[in-house]
Design an enzyme around this catalytic site. Structure first.
Site, PDB file in Angstrom:
ATOM      1  N   HIS A   8       0.783  -1.108   0.031  1.00  0.00           N
ATOM      2  CA  HIS A   8       0.009   0.014  -0.081  1.00  0.00           C
ATOM      3  C   HIS A   8       0.884   1.205  -0.117  1.00  0.00           C
ATOM      4  CE1 HIS A   8      -3.451   2.465   2.156  1.00  0.00           C
ATOM      5  NE2 HIS A   8      -3.670   2.373   0.572  1.00  0.00           N
ATOM      6  N   ARG A   9       0.799   1.838  -1.059  1.00  0.00           N
ATOM      7  CA  ARG A   9       1.758   3.257  -1.462  1.00  0.00           C
ATOM      8  C   ARG A   9       3.278   2.893  -1.107  1.00  0.00           C
ATOM      9  NH1 ARG A   9      -2.341   7.070   2.195  1.00  0.00           N
ATOM     10  NH2 ARG A   9      -4.318   6.002   1.390  1.00  0.00           N
ATOM     11  N   GLU A  35       0.883  -0.832  -4.740  1.00  0.00           N
ATOM     12  CA  GLU A  35      -0.170  -0.001  -5.187  1.00  0.00           C
ATOM     13  C   GLU A  35       0.287   1.574  -4.989  1.00  0.00           C
ATOM     14  OE1 GLU A  35      -3.460   2.941  -3.778  1.00  0.00           O
ATOM     15  OE2 GLU A  35      -1.782   2.111  -2.680  1.00  0.00           O
ATOM     16  N   ASP A  37      -0.714   5.998  -6.107  1.00  0.00           N
ATOM     17  CA  ASP A  37      -1.741   6.911  -6.370  1.00  0.00           C
ATOM     18  C   ASP A  37      -1.021   8.265  -7.140  1.00  0.00           C
ATOM     19  OD1 ASP A  37      -3.814   6.274  -4.035  1.00  0.00           O
ATOM     20  OD2 ASP A  37      -2.128   6.165  -3.192  1.00  0.00           O
ATOM     21  N   HIS A  50      -1.033  10.543  -2.773  1.00  0.00           N
ATOM     22  CA  HIS A  50      -2.313  10.332  -2.381  1.00  0.00           C
ATOM     23  C   HIS A  50      -3.320  11.082  -2.334  1.00  0.00           C
ATOM     24  CE1 HIS A  50      -5.699   9.146  -0.024  1.00  0.00           C
ATOM     25  NE2 HIS A  50      -5.705   7.871  -0.675  1.00  0.00           N
ATOM     26  N   GLU A 100      -3.629   3.969  -8.870  1.00  0.00           N
ATOM     27  CA  GLU A 100      -4.827   4.497  -8.758  1.00  0.00           C
ATOM     28  C   GLU A 100      -5.088   5.790  -9.254  1.00  0.00           C
ATOM     29  OE1 GLU A 100      -7.950   5.783  -5.173  1.00  0.00           O
ATOM     30  OE2 GLU A 100      -6.429   4.237  -4.565  1.00  0.00           O
ATOM     31  N   LYS A 102      -7.672   9.576  -9.765  1.00  0.00           N
ATOM     32  CA  LYS A 102      -9.004  10.228  -9.273  1.00  0.00           C
ATOM     33  C   LYS A 102      -9.948  10.689 -10.211  1.00  0.00           C
ATOM     34  CE  LYS A 102      -6.145   9.520  -5.728  1.00  0.00           C
ATOM     35  NZ  LYS A 102      -6.137   8.508  -4.799  1.00  0.00           N
ATOM     36  N   ASP A 215       0.077  -2.254   4.541  1.00  0.00           N
ATOM     37  CA  ASP A 215       1.050  -1.298   5.006  1.00  0.00           C
ATOM     38  C   ASP A 215       2.189  -1.947   5.578  1.00  0.00           C
ATOM     39  OD1 ASP A 215      -1.018   0.564   4.430  1.00  0.00           O
ATOM     40  OD2 ASP A 215      -1.517   0.874   6.483  1.00  0.00           O
TER      41      ASP A 215
END
Length: 227
Positions: A8-9, A35, A37, A50, A100, A102, A215
């Site tokens: 995650h990130r 992953e 953003d 993010h 990801e 937006k 995480d």
């Protein structure tokens, strides 16, 4: 199939989120995917962060879209790290990427990079926003899509099927065996965010998920120990 691990990130529980340091940590641990953003800077560069603002994750303030790449690069994103370009992450790590987006503008910018660099097999485009995924599908019919859901998780199977998404990434607290079963019936893979405790990992295993977004390195180790 063994349970997959998605960083995650990067591995934001161990390193500053969405930084090259965090992504390299995840890559060294050989996670199944990373992953991240994406947002567009004022001058149209695809940067990895993010939030819509820089306030939480850097020493600066302001909207990402109001700052140029040079201005964003001047900020400290933690431990001296800088906000990276998406292309820098691609060059820094070997792992598959879940990117990801937006909005539709970011979808178009991402599609251009994927097409130019031949990344359709490496990058899965994910989003909470149906319009962004529709735009991606229109531009890149062959790329894998993932629908991300939180409180809208009960509608995930049907929305993902309508969008042509191969994957849903659902908030762990919102998932149920019934939702997973509906995804399975539609041929859609299911992963969950964010799985950071042994109890959550046990729940993910009980649900029969395809992967967990985490995480922390400890969950990666626990997945491998239980494989």
């Amino acid at each position: 199939m063994p349970l997959q691990t998605i960083g995650h990130r990067g591995l934001m529980g161990a390193e500053p989120e969405n930084t090259l340091r965090s992504f390299r940590r995840a890559d060294r641990m050989a996670l199944d995917a990373i992953e991240l953003d994406l947002h567009l800077s004022k001058d149209g560069e695809l940067v990895v962060i993010h939030d819509a603002t820089v306030d939480r994750t850097t020493d600066g303030t302001g909207q990402v879209r109001d700052l140029t790449l040079a201005e964003l690069r001047g900020l400290d994103a933690g431990l001296g790290e800088r906000i990276p370009l998406f292309t820098e992450v691609l060059d820094a790590v070997a792992a598959p990427i879940q990117a990801e987006i937006k909005d539709q503008a970011a979808a178009r910018a991402l599609a251009e990079v994927i097409e130019r660099r031949g990344l359709a097999e490496r990058v899965t485009v994910i989003s909470f926003h149906d319009a962004a995924l529709r735009e991606t599908r229109k531009l890149l019919p062959e790329v894998a899509l993932g629908l991300v859901t939180g409180r809208s998780t009960p509608t995930a199977p049907e929305r993902a099927a309508e969008l042509g998404a191969e994957l849903v990434s659902c908030e762990f607290a919102e998932l149920s065996a019934e939702i997973v079963a509906r995804c399975r019936a539609a041929g859609i893979g299911v992963i969950s965010w964010t799985v950071n405790t042994p109890e959550e990992l046990a729940g993910a295993r009980e649900l029969g998920l395809d992967g967990v977004v985490t995480d922390v390195p400890e969950i990666v180790a626990a997945v491998r120990a239980g494989a």
